[in-house]
Design a protein around this motif. Sequence first.
Motif, PDB file in Angstrom:
ATOM      1  N   GLU A 441      28.939  44.960  43.404  1.00  0.00           N
ATOM      2  CA  GLU A 441      29.585  43.890  44.167  1.00  0.00           C
ATOM      3  C   GLU A 441      29.025  42.505  43.846  1.00  0.00           C
ATOM      4  N   LYS A 445      31.403  36.053  38.748  1.00  0.00           N
ATOM      5  CA  LYS A 445      32.820  35.857  38.469  1.00  0.00           C
ATOM      6  C   LYS A 445      33.090  35.483  37.016  1.00  0.00           C
ATOM      7  N   THR A 447      31.813  36.823  34.452  1.00  0.00           N
ATOM      8  CA  THR A 447      31.594  37.966  33.569  1.00  0.00           C
ATOM      9  C   THR A 447      32.868  38.299  32.795  1.00  0.00           C
ATOM     10  N   ILE A 450      32.551  44.318  32.308  1.00  0.00           N
ATOM     11  CA  ILE A 450      31.673  45.056  33.215  1.00  0.00           C
ATOM     12  C   ILE A 450      31.515  46.476  32.676  1.00  0.00           C
ATOM     13  N   ARG A 461      36.414  48.613  39.823  1.00  0.00           N
ATOM     14  CA  ARG A 461      37.765  48.035  39.716  1.00  0.00           C
ATOM     15  C   ARG A 461      38.246  47.519  41.068  1.00  0.00           C
ATOM     16  N   HIS A 464      36.343  44.218  41.474  1.00  0.00           N
ATOM     17  CA  HIS A 464      36.679  43.202  40.466  1.00  0.00           C
ATOM     18  C   HIS A 464      37.981  43.591  39.764  1.00  0.00           C
ATOM     19  N   ASP A 466      40.313  41.928  38.527  1.00  0.00           N
ATOM     20  CA  ASP A 466      40.759  41.081  37.423  1.00  0.00           C
ATOM     21  C   ASP A 466      39.840  41.154  36.209  1.00  0.00           C
ATOM     22  N   LYS A 467      38.847  42.025  36.235  1.00  0.00           N
ATOM     23  CA  LYS A 467      37.883  42.107  35.141  1.00  0.00           C
ATOM     24  C   LYS A 467      38.106  43.353  34.274  1.00  0.00           C
TER      25      LYS A 467
END
Length: 491
Positions: A441, A445, A447, A450, A461, A464, A466-467
């Motif tokens: 967590e 932002k 990054t 991951i 997921r 995050h 959008d990653k």
Amino acid sequence: MTEKRNYQAKDGLSMANVTNVAHAKSPSTRARIQAFGGFLTNMVLPNIGAFIAWGILTALFIPTGWIPNENLAKIVSPAITYLLPLLLAITGGRMVAGQRGAVMGAIGAIGLIVGSEIPMFLGAMIIGPLGGWVIKKFDKMLENKVPAGFEMIVNNFSIGILGFFLMVFSFYFIGPVIESANNFVTSAIRALVDTGFLPLLSLINEPAKVLFLNNVIDQGIYYPLGMQETLNAGKSIYFMVASNPGPGLGLLLAYTLFGNKIARRTAPGAIIIHFFGGIHELYFPYVLMKPVTILAMIAGGMSGITIFRLFDVGLVAGPSPGSIFAYLALTPKGNFIGIILGVAVATAVSFIVTSIILKLSKQPDNEEEFTASVEKAQTMKAEGKQVMQASIHPLHSDKLAKVSFACDAGAGSSALGATTFRKRLQKKAIEGIEVKHFRIEDVPKDTDVIVVHKDLSDRARLAHPDKRVITIENYLDDPNLAQLLNEIEKR
């Protein structure tokens, strides 16, 4: 000879970014002070709710409150002594060095809290970032030097040992120094109060606000002094010497009635956002468009403070944002007439002076002039933000500039994976890729990728969405890690 590659900032750097970097490297003194004010704001703002909760508690339950309650009033002193300074220190440390910085900030803060006799707001806003800076420098010094498998013990003992020294240092040195400085500033301002010269602060406050230095004044000086006085008196005038919405309202009303066509069209909307929403920056372009109107702001500010002093009124916490609603919500029992009258008189004085200035210097409509003043205000504010952001977040324009290994706690398997992957990058002579480990967590932002164990992929997921998330089964040698390394090599 192996070719070295650098992915930190390659082809994605535009001319605008180059300009921003140049400004960040050689900012003006005002921009530096703005950045400092922005840093203070970002430290205080996430905790404003806690300050308001304390203010409501004080307004209700202390002996002079609305509904005195001896038992609930016992929370007042511990909250201002421990809770609020610790929140500031934790936030400041996290801003500099993430969760490890937050822990260091809290450790240092408890030393200065116990080592002083006053609420340590100023001290917390120093020790928090200082603790983050210390652990950030230490982590940087040991980067790529910790053997695989020893990351957790090094991480834990580094905070433990450095935190111990910081705690003792803050107890014996930082706490007493801050207390002495605080007493000096308090004595100086109280001298102004006792001699009746407190309104003279408007000579500093109002020009500083228009230059977007209001956060430095409020969060750095007046709010800490106000909280300290509120603990003893149940209210403080310091919360109002720079945040009064009256002067700005008077200025905008004058522009609405006597300004040129462009100002008359825009000022009414600015009034609503400024007075009811508490966003004072809305009136700054109007002052910059006609700088002589700063005299009206000073006169309004001085008259408001004079009324507040005459009626001996104050607020129980800092009104953030500086809305009339925030003022009324934080007004203690018996202070409403003085508060409302102080805002009203400030509005009237500012309105009269601004109106006279506008009538004497009537100019034809010039939309370009107003647009230029708005752009100037935006540029001034942006300069401070650029300096602050450049100092905290280095520029990364490459889409694979930052790889974050994440796990449940952010200190075990993810640390092992990050260390191993960094060494593999070193063997390939690849530079400019930042590889760090975090709790899932807490992944930053900015990054780009991951990396998590497959059993934690759903959690990653969800946290995050959008990653890009890469799942692995083996933190030391996994096909997906090899594929990621190969992808970086080819870029």
